[in-house]
Scaffold this motif. Sequence first.
Motif, mmCIF file in Angstrom:
data_model
loop_
_atom_site.group_PDB
_atom_site.id
_atom_site.type_symbol
_atom_site.label_atom_id
_atom_site.label_comp_id
_atom_site.label_asym_id
_atom_site.label_seq_id
_atom_site.Cartn_x
_atom_site.Cartn_y
_atom_site.Cartn_z
ATOM 1 N N SER A 122 114.763 23.580 56.247
ATOM 2 C CA SER A 122 113.357 23.261 55.981
ATOM 3 C C SER A 122 112.428 23.633 57.128
ATOM 4 O O SER A 122 111.278 24.019 56.910
ATOM 5 C CB SER A 122 113.206 21.769 55.668
ATOM 6 N N VAL A 123 112.928 23.504 58.362
ATOM 7 C CA VAL A 123 112.063 23.764 59.526
ATOM 8 C C VAL A 123 112.251 25.183 60.037
ATOM 9 O O VAL A 123 111.293 25.942 60.203
ATOM 10 C CB VAL A 123 112.337 22.741 60.649
ATOM 11 N N SER A 133 113.378 18.039 67.165
ATOM 12 C CA SER A 133 113.269 18.448 65.759
ATOM 13 C C SER A 133 112.025 17.861 65.113
ATOM 14 O O SER A 133 111.375 18.517 64.277
ATOM 15 C CB SER A 133 114.519 18.026 64.989
ATOM 16 N N ALA A 149 109.088 20.121 63.503
ATOM 17 C CA ALA A 149 108.699 19.907 62.105
ATOM 18 C C ALA A 149 107.193 19.702 61.980
ATOM 19 O O ALA A 149 106.562 20.191 61.028
ATOM 20 C CB ALA A 149 109.460 18.703 61.541
ATOM 21 N N ARG A 162 105.573 23.115 62.324
ATOM 22 C CA ARG A 162 105.760 23.905 61.106
ATOM 23 C C ARG A 162 104.863 23.403 59.986
ATOM 24 O O ARG A 162 104.300 24.189 59.217
ATOM 25 C CB ARG A 162 107.234 23.836 60.666
ATOM 26 N N LEU A 163 104.728 22.078 59.916
ATOM 27 C CA LEU A 163 103.872 21.522 58.871
ATOM 28 C C LEU A 163 102.422 21.935 59.088
ATOM 29 O O LEU A 163 101.686 22.228 58.136
ATOM 30 C CB LEU A 163 103.996 19.991 58.852
ATOM 31 N N GLN A 217 107.774 23.846 50.346
ATOM 32 C CA GLN A 217 108.079 23.882 51.768
ATOM 33 C C GLN A 217 107.434 22.712 52.498
ATOM 34 O O GLN A 217 108.060 22.064 53.337
ATOM 35 C CB GLN A 217 107.614 25.196 52.383
ATOM 36 N N SER A 235 109.371 19.464 51.664
ATOM 37 C CA SER A 235 110.629 19.334 52.395
ATOM 38 C C SER A 235 110.393 18.982 53.859
ATOM 39 O O SER A 235 111.155 18.209 54.450
ATOM 40 C CB SER A 235 111.429 20.636 52.285
ATOM 41 N N LEU A 236 109.329 19.515 54.460
ATOM 42 C CA LEU A 236 108.998 19.180 55.846
ATOM 43 C C LEU A 236 108.617 17.716 55.981
ATOM 44 O O LEU A 236 109.012 17.032 56.939
ATOM 45 C CB LEU A 236 107.862 20.075 56.348
ATOM 46 N N LEU A 242 110.573 14.919 58.106
ATOM 47 C CA LEU A 242 109.881 14.146 59.139
ATOM 48 C C LEU A 242 110.105 12.649 58.966
ATOM 49 O O LEU A 242 110.358 11.919 59.938
ATOM 50 C CB LEU A 242 108.389 14.453 59.122
#
Length: 632
Positions: A361-362, A507, A511, A514-515, A538, A541-542, A546
């Motif tokens: 996901s990330v 992580s 995340a 990425r979000l 996407q 899932s992030l 989280l």
Amino acid sequence: MAIESVASLQTTVSSVSASAPAASTDEPASTVNTSSAATDDTAMPGGDRADVVIDDIFKASAYGDLDKLKEFIERTPSAVNQPDAQGYRPLQWACLNNRVAAATYLLSRGASADAADHTGQTALHWTAVRASVGTLEVLLRHIADIGLPAGGLDPTSALGDGAGDGAALDVPAHSMAAVRRLLELGDARGYTVMHVASQYGHANVVYHLAMRWNADIDGLDLDDRTPLHWAAYKGFVDATKLLLFLNASPNQKDKEGCTPLHWASIRGNIEAVNTLLQGGAKDSIYAQDVTGSTPQQLAAEKGHRHVAGTLASFRKSEERSKRVSSSWSAWNRIVTAMQTLQMAPVIWMLIIGLVYFFLTSVVNSALFLYHPLGLFGAIASWIVVGSSSIGLIFLYRTTTADPGFVRVADVYANSPHMREKGSSGMRARTGGSATVNHPALWSGEWERICVTCKLVRPLRAKHCKVTGRCVEHFDHFCPWVGNVIGRKNRRDFIIFLTLETIALVTSCGLALLRLASVVPAPGHPSGGGTFSLARLPQASSLVIFLVADFVVLLSVATLCIVQISQVCRNVTTNELANSHRYRYLRGPDGLFHNPFDLGWYRNVWDFMVETYEEQPQPLTSIVSSTMPKRVA
């Protein structure tokens, strides 16, 4: 009479009809006449003598006025063995109040050490009322020195049945026969000195008699009750623990069919009940008295619901264990393995699952070669995967390692005096070892006894109920790793927590970045605040990652911080939670004081580098390792 001021104190401790079934009474019949006299210091000889006139030999003996005592005996030599108006002799009063000099003088002037009063009690019985170990040793040494058995029998008459076995190290066999007769001499109800000491919870007297003179700890009174019956009934946990440690029979029945567990249950002594169960009284759970009642039923009848609940829970646990052991099928093997590992498989799956979720996901890039966040993201992702993987190695080490189980051989390996000293009879009772002879017990540290493992725990050790073993530097039992956290695996445990915290924090940060790239802020050049539905899976899932990552991070990071802070103070979770139980954690003012704290830098260094080295004990806990010497 001079003794009239204490005449009213010569009453019984308790009196219940001995003919009634023990299970139907509130307590066993007991008559220890000297015992009640010892409960009121203000009214009897031996208390504050500011306003007392020493006008006879009895008061002189009780208060230890040696000059007056000599004066009375020089005037009337025969008074040394004359009883007072209540039938008690000068030697009894001296022994009750631990007047060593007075007792020694009385014996030197012909006082009879084995003379009994109208209740059958001797001066030796009276020493056990107030834990007068000094006068107790004087009496027994006197009998050993003169070598004449109590009662005037031929010294060789008792040698045939092993009179010398278990004797004090420096006492000849024929003298020990005389001492043994005095130790086994019962009063009108059959109470020996060991019974009286147990009735008053004087563990130090019990230990001295057992170790120094090999007194019988399973002797029976006229109702077939042992000292353990009395200690359990009275609720004296230290005495109960010590007797079990010395291998007293935990399932002995009296004439009413009651075991010590019955009596502890009748009185609702929950600590004594737990101690008995831990010390081998499992069979007593099913034992029935003459009325057909079990300890659980008696506790319920007396309204002790907490005791009845404890016994019921223990009984169910025992029956469950028996069912599993009796049917060793493949399924039972799986169940046993799951019980042993606890939640360890879950934490493994959780960590591996989070790493997999992070990659899909990330990162979403093979080998991070084309990371969405560039080189920085690739390096950070490798940190997540690497720290998680190495953390699993330390988790495995923590789960499979010996946490520091205490072995008898380790406890006594560096203490030759504990291996060499002690009576031969006591070695026979304890499976051939003299490990019961421990300086901590001579100093009265009864809380260090483990009745299950039958050893004296080192400082900072504790018995783990889950594993059934004592563990050095016991911190806690962690179901998530499936093992105790102790001296030998705590460092691996904290390293595991630290690595996983690093992985979770990193992580979580990636995340969030990425979000932010998937859902740009308003005015962002790439999106102008618009959001494409194509990016919804996407983004979802992030968000899920989280949430899961943050929940795990919250618990792991909290535990990690707590553990590191405790390492900096050189203290364990168990010690902080139960500091009131450990005398070595209390200062002179009674408040919490940690004698192991050497400063955070030294504490951390010792923990990381010298974990497996022996740490010195605090000065306040170091006691003499020698046996009691002969009383002059």
